[in-house]
Scaffold this active site. Structure first.
Site, PDB file in Angstrom:
ATOM      1  CE  LYS A  53      -3.935  -2.204   2.243  1.00 47.80           C
ATOM      2  NZ  LYS A  53      -4.799  -2.270   3.421  1.00 47.80           N
ATOM      3  CB  SER A  69      -1.617   0.968   8.190  1.00 50.06           C
ATOM      4  OG  SER A  69      -1.827   0.218   9.360  1.00 50.06           O
ATOM      5  CG  ASP A  70      -3.871  -4.897   5.648  1.00 56.65           C
ATOM      6  OD1 ASP A  70      -4.672  -4.311   4.882  1.00 56.65           O
ATOM      7  OD2 ASP A  70      -4.046  -6.061   6.039  1.00 56.65           O
ATOM      8  CB  THR A  71      -5.701  -4.392  10.854  1.00 57.14           C
ATOM      9  OG1 THR A  71      -5.136  -3.116  11.171  1.00 57.14           O
ATOM     10  CG2 THR A  71      -6.035  -5.127  12.145  1.00 57.14           C
ATOM     11  CB  ALA A 106       1.936  -4.332   9.094  1.00 55.71           C
TER      12      ALA A 106
END
Length: 186
Positions: A53, A69-71, A106
């Site tokens: 991203k 960011s990612d979850t 992250a």
């Protein structure tokens, strides 16, 4: 601030959390395929997504500092992402019911010269959920766009009996770690 900051996310939660840190930024939604590779651990997967991203946004805004960011939610060795439909959400919430799970977020900050990624893992415990509670929760609309089919900051917070780690990481952006990374770039 010498460089413009870009948030590579359309998540209203991430936007709100980054605003809490006091940074001025623009939002640029990126479209990255979210598919876990067979060899990737959950931490490697969520780190790669945040990097993908950030780098996608950096291609569009090369003079900027970008934050991706990612979850993901991890329960019983399975990665739980956003639900496809009610049946999928119900399956995930039943998995989480009465148990501990991990939420991994992250964060990647990048510019043309450098990129750094941090993964923050938080343990979350759920109460035992009834089918009725799961159905009512789905009807609220809240689980539709959330990893693991719940939002701790909303109605889903009523299911959480305890957490160990970063509350803000569970929401979608760990404030302390994000601020530390941004200080290296801005």
């Amino acid at each position: 601030m010498s460089k413009a900051l870009v948030l590579a996310s359309s998540s209203p939660r991430r936007k709100e959390l980054l605003s809490q840190l006091g940074y001025e930024f623009t939002v640029l939604a990126t479209h990255v395929e979210e598919r876990r590779e067979a060899h990737e651990s959950a931490a490697e997967y969520v780190a790669r997504l945040s990097q993908d991203k950030a780098l996608a946004a950096l291609e569009m805004k090369p003079e900027s500092v970008v934050l991706g960011s990612d979850t993901v939610v991890m329960c019983d060795e399975q990665v739980l992402e956003k639900p496809l439909d009610f049946a999928h959400a119900k399956q995930m919430l039943q998995m989480l019911s009465g148990k501990e799970h991990q939420v991994m977020t992250a964060v990647t900050v990048a510019d043309k010269q450098n990129q750094q990624t941090v993964v923050v893992s938080t343990s979350v415990w759920f109460k035992t959920l009834s089918d009725n509670e799961i159905e009512q929760y789905w009807q609220s609309g809240e689980p539709c766009d959330k990893a693991g089919s719940y939002g701790i900051q909303g109605l889903g917070g009523r299911f959480v009996t305890r957490i160990e780690g970063s509350y803000h990481a569970v929401v979608g952006l760990p404030l302390f770690e994000t601020d530390q990374l941004l200080h290296k770039f801005l």
